[in-house]
Design a protein around this motif. Structure first.
Motif, short mmCIF file in Angstrom:
data_model
loop_
_atom_site.label_atom_id
_atom_site.label_comp_id
_atom_site.label_asym_id
_atom_site.label_seq_id
_atom_site.Cartn_x
_atom_site.Cartn_y
_atom_site.Cartn_z
N GLN A 73 -22.17 -15.93 -32.39
CA GLN A 73 -21.82 -17.35 -32.45
C GLN A 73 -21.20 -17.74 -31.11
O GLN A 73 -20.00 -17.65 -30.92
CB GLN A 73 -20.83 -17.63 -33.59
N GLY A 74 -22.04 -18.18 -30.20
CA GLY A 74 -21.57 -18.55 -28.87
C GLY A 74 -21.07 -17.34 -28.12
O GLY A 74 -21.82 -16.41 -27.85
N ASP A 75 -19.77 -17.32 -27.79
CA ASP A 75 -19.21 -16.19 -27.06
C ASP A 75 -18.36 -15.29 -27.95
O ASP A 75 -17.47 -14.59 -27.48
CB ASP A 75 -18.41 -16.68 -25.85
N GLU A 76 -18.62 -15.31 -29.26
CA GLU A 76 -17.95 -14.40 -30.17
C GLU A 76 -18.93 -13.92 -31.24
O GLU A 76 -20.04 -14.44 -31.35
CB GLU A 76 -16.71 -15.04 -30.80
N LEU A 77 -18.51 -12.92 -32.00
CA LEU A 77 -19.35 -12.33 -33.04
C LEU A 77 -18.67 -12.51 -34.39
O LEU A 77 -17.45 -12.37 -34.51
CB LEU A 77 -19.56 -10.84 -32.79
N ARG A 78 -19.45 -12.79 -35.43
CA ARG A 78 -18.94 -12.87 -36.79
C ARG A 78 -19.53 -11.70 -37.57
O ARG A 78 -20.75 -11.53 -37.61
CB ARG A 78 -19.34 -14.20 -37.42
N VAL A 79 -18.66 -10.89 -38.15
CA VAL A 79 -19.09 -9.73 -38.93
C VAL A 79 -18.73 -9.99 -40.39
O VAL A 79 -17.58 -10.28 -40.70
CB VAL A 79 -18.40 -8.43 -38.43
N THR A 80 -19.72 -9.89 -41.27
CA THR A 80 -19.50 -10.10 -42.71
C THR A 80 -19.98 -8.89 -43.48
O THR A 80 -20.89 -8.17 -43.04
CB THR A 80 -20.24 -11.36 -43.23
N SER A 119 -15.00 -11.41 -44.07
CA SER A 119 -15.54 -11.45 -42.71
C SER A 119 -14.40 -11.40 -41.70
O SER A 119 -13.23 -11.57 -42.04
CB SER A 119 -16.35 -12.73 -42.49
N PHE A 120 -14.78 -11.16 -40.43
CA PHE A 120 -13.84 -11.26 -39.32
C PHE A 120 -14.63 -11.60 -38.07
O PHE A 120 -15.86 -11.50 -38.04
CB PHE A 120 -13.02 -9.97 -39.13
N ASP A 121 -13.92 -12.06 -37.03
CA ASP A 121 -14.54 -12.41 -35.76
C ASP A 121 -14.13 -11.41 -34.69
O ASP A 121 -12.98 -10.98 -34.65
CB ASP A 121 -14.10 -13.82 -35.30
N ILE A 122 -15.08 -11.08 -33.81
CA ILE A 122 -14.77 -10.28 -32.62
C ILE A 122 -14.79 -11.24 -31.44
O ILE A 122 -15.81 -11.87 -31.18
CB ILE A 122 -15.81 -9.16 -32.40
N THR A 123 -13.65 -11.38 -30.76
CA THR A 123 -13.55 -12.29 -29.63
C THR A 123 -12.96 -11.54 -28.43
O THR A 123 -12.47 -10.43 -28.56
CB THR A 123 -12.64 -13.49 -29.95
#
Length: 161
Positions: free
Chosen positions: A124-131, A3-7
């Protein structure tokens, strides 16, 4: 599962350093002699007070140059409308974008789901989690989001395999 996060975060300390550089340059430049132009930050807002529209445009250019020198993306600035201030001056508020707002998050999620990539996206709040099951799918998702042409600067963090 990889996974990674987009912030979308902007370093406010670097913003302060850029604004200090702008203030120094305004005090030294010949075309700003005798003017009362100021630029200051409070929380996530920058306020520019200029003598006229020409000086305001020059301060916009200074802002972009100093942001670039500090490795900040000028796309993180949301320029609000110019308003009249006291004494024939103009004032403009610039909002520094922090986090991904709901509309942009929904747009990214919809676009990734429509791309037929085998990834799951969660807000997730003000970010995205991509798996996803494969690292290649995640790398394709990053490339897809970059190709969307979003003006707001995005970071891709916590890449876990």
């Amino acid at each position: 599962m990889p996974s990674f996060d987009i912030t979308s975060k902007t370093d406010v300390n670097e913003v302060d350093n850029a604004l200090n550089g702008i203030s120094r340059e305004i005090s030294q430049r010949f075309d700003f002699k005798g003017s009362s132009c100021t630029i200051e930050r409070s929380d996530n807002e920058i306020t520019i007070l200029a003598d006229d529209d020409l000086k305001l445009k020059q301060m916009h250019e200074l802002l972009k140059v100093h942001f670039t020198r500090r490795k900040l993306d000028a796309g993180a600035c949301d320029f609000k409308t110019v308003e009249k201030a006291s004494g024939n001056k103009v004032r403009q508020v610039i909002e520094i974008k922090q986090g991904i707002d709901k509309e942009l998050a929904k747009k990214i999620v919809k676009d990734l789901k429509g791309s037929k990539l085998k990834v799951q996206v969660a807000i997730q709040g003000d970010e995205l989690r991509v798996t996803g099951k494969k690292i290649d799918d995640l790398q394709s998702a990053i490339a897809h989001v970059k190709d969307m042409g979003i003006e707001q600067p995005l970071q891709y963090d916590n890449f876990r395999s």
